[in-house]
Design a protein around this motif. Sequence first.
Motif, PDB file in Angstrom:
ATOM      1  N   LEU A  38       0.848  -1.185   0.000  1.00 33.29           N
ATOM      2  CA  LEU A  38       0.000   0.000   0.000  1.00 33.29           C
ATOM      3  C   LEU A  38       0.890   1.242   0.000  1.00 33.29           C
ATOM      4  CD1 LEU A  38      -2.392  -1.120   2.882  1.00 33.29           C
ATOM      5  CD2 LEU A  38      -2.794  -1.411   0.433  1.00 33.29           C
ATOM      6  N   TRP A  44      -6.882   3.142   0.626  1.00 33.84           N
ATOM      7  CA  TRP A  44      -6.716   1.711   0.868  1.00 33.84           C
ATOM      8  C   TRP A  44      -8.069   1.010   0.749  1.00 33.84           C
ATOM      9  CZ3 TRP A  44      -3.354   1.609   5.986  1.00 33.84           C
ATOM     10  CH2 TRP A  44      -2.124   2.239   5.722  1.00 33.84           C
ATOM     11  N   LEU A  46      -9.099  -2.514   2.171  1.00 34.02           N
ATOM     12  CA  LEU A  46      -8.700  -3.692   2.936  1.00 34.02           C
ATOM     13  C   LEU A  46      -9.848  -4.701   3.003  1.00 34.02           C
ATOM     14  CD1 LEU A  46      -6.918  -1.909   5.932  1.00 34.02           C
ATOM     15  CD2 LEU A  46      -5.988  -2.493   3.680  1.00 34.02           C
ATOM     16  N   TYR A  52      -1.058  -7.010   4.066  1.00 36.98           N
ATOM     17  CA  TYR A  52      -0.639  -5.748   3.476  1.00 36.98           C
ATOM     18  C   TYR A  52       0.612  -5.211   4.159  1.00 36.98           C
ATOM     19  CZ  TYR A  52      -5.625  -6.046   2.244  1.00 36.98           C
ATOM     20  OH  TYR A  52      -6.840  -6.483   1.810  1.00 36.98           O
ATOM     21  N   ASN A 286     -10.888   1.840   7.510  1.00 37.33           N
ATOM     22  CA  ASN A 286     -11.102   1.114   6.269  1.00 37.33           C
ATOM     23  C   ASN A 286     -11.976  -0.109   6.473  1.00 37.33           C
ATOM     24  OD1 ASN A 286     -10.056  -0.548   3.692  1.00 37.33           O
ATOM     25  ND2 ASN A 286      -9.577   1.630   3.448  1.00 37.33           N
TER      26      ASN A 286
END
Length: 438
Positions: A38, A44, A46, A52, A286
């Motif tokens: 990332l 982002w 996720l 990640y 996220n």
Amino acid sequence: MYKEISRELISFINDSPTSFHANDTVKRMLNQAGYTELTESHSWELKPGGKYYVSKNTSALIAFTVGTQLDQYSFNISAAHCDTPTFKIKPVSRIVSDNRYHKLNVEMYGGALCAPWFDRPLSVAGRAIIKNNDRFETKLVNIDKDLLIIPNLAIHLDREANNGKKYNTQIDMLPLAGSTALDEKSFETLIAESLNVEPDAVYSSDLYLYPRISGTMIGLEEEFIGSPRLDDLQCVFATLKGFLEGKADQSINVFYMADNEEVGSSTKQGAASTFLIDTLSRINQNLGGNDERLHCALASSMIVSADNAHAVHPNHQDLSDPHNRVYMNDGVVIKYSARQSYTTDALSAALFIECCKKAGVPYQHYTNRSDLMGGGTLGAISSHQVSIASIDIGLAQLAMHSSFELAGAKDTAYMIDAMKVFFSTHLESTEPGVIIAK
């Protein structure tokens, strides 16, 4: 088994002469394990079960795995640092001495022991910033040859050398690069050639000295490992391996590799920065969490700060605490300090001891002598930004901050196994002073 792991550690260290190279080495290991990179400047996306990582300054890095059962999730975090005491090359580096010698102008980075840097082949590594059209790109630099040396003064010219020596870093520690036959821009040209670019394309750089000697196994039974940069790449390697092998479906596992610990951590890529808490906040948001959810998660979370500890010295046993003494190959070290330079408390110690017991690995307790000031490390610094349960651990070593250090060959495997259990444990705080670990 420990010899195989030690050889893998030596290879890891050889590939990581600077923080920038350590970042690259860790990224390659994460990529091989299926992690997705990332960037901080992009949004982002996720997913539960995802893996990640994100880096800052091309030196610090945070990797994380997202559990699949996140109703009451917490963060299991490890922290270790990738920088080491050395000497940084100044922007205007060329010094001509006595119309004969070409030296490089350097300054000390961190609290290095000076004496071990003399009379051994050295080279230069780090990063350079290259202009490519309107892009400024970071390129790794590693001059893979015996390039420099810091020559000692002969005993005939310094009869008191063995009675104690005080080094002046602006005079005594300048490495010899060659003769004045070298062009004024020869060093800059060498850097550019190593990158296959024209010298004018190199706008700036962060370059450091590193010893050319490789790590090796030492001892009657090869029970020791000797290498540059054991502090703290041994812990970076061990916590990363434990992170990659661990799994906790109800947790978000986090591997944090910070830079600049040896100079106080007060940089954008250091443990005193907001890099860690910013990343944890972005993960939470996220995944659909709000501020309240983040605070609940942090209350059940724990950070394991891993940085090596001082083993009892065979020639100076009196400099260790009379009873809280640690030895190489005797297991993971749990570090304590009444002044809180180490963050270990009774609860965090109990939780990590349980991890060691489940892993079947030995552990030992470390404190400084009460009349000697010890160093600090990442745990206390990170706590300024992330207020969670914390413990400071490490592995016992000798010659800390030397250009060549010594540690127990068996201890790396001990820490890997303990961290694997930690990263396979779900923590949940049910009330003040109580944490369920399962």
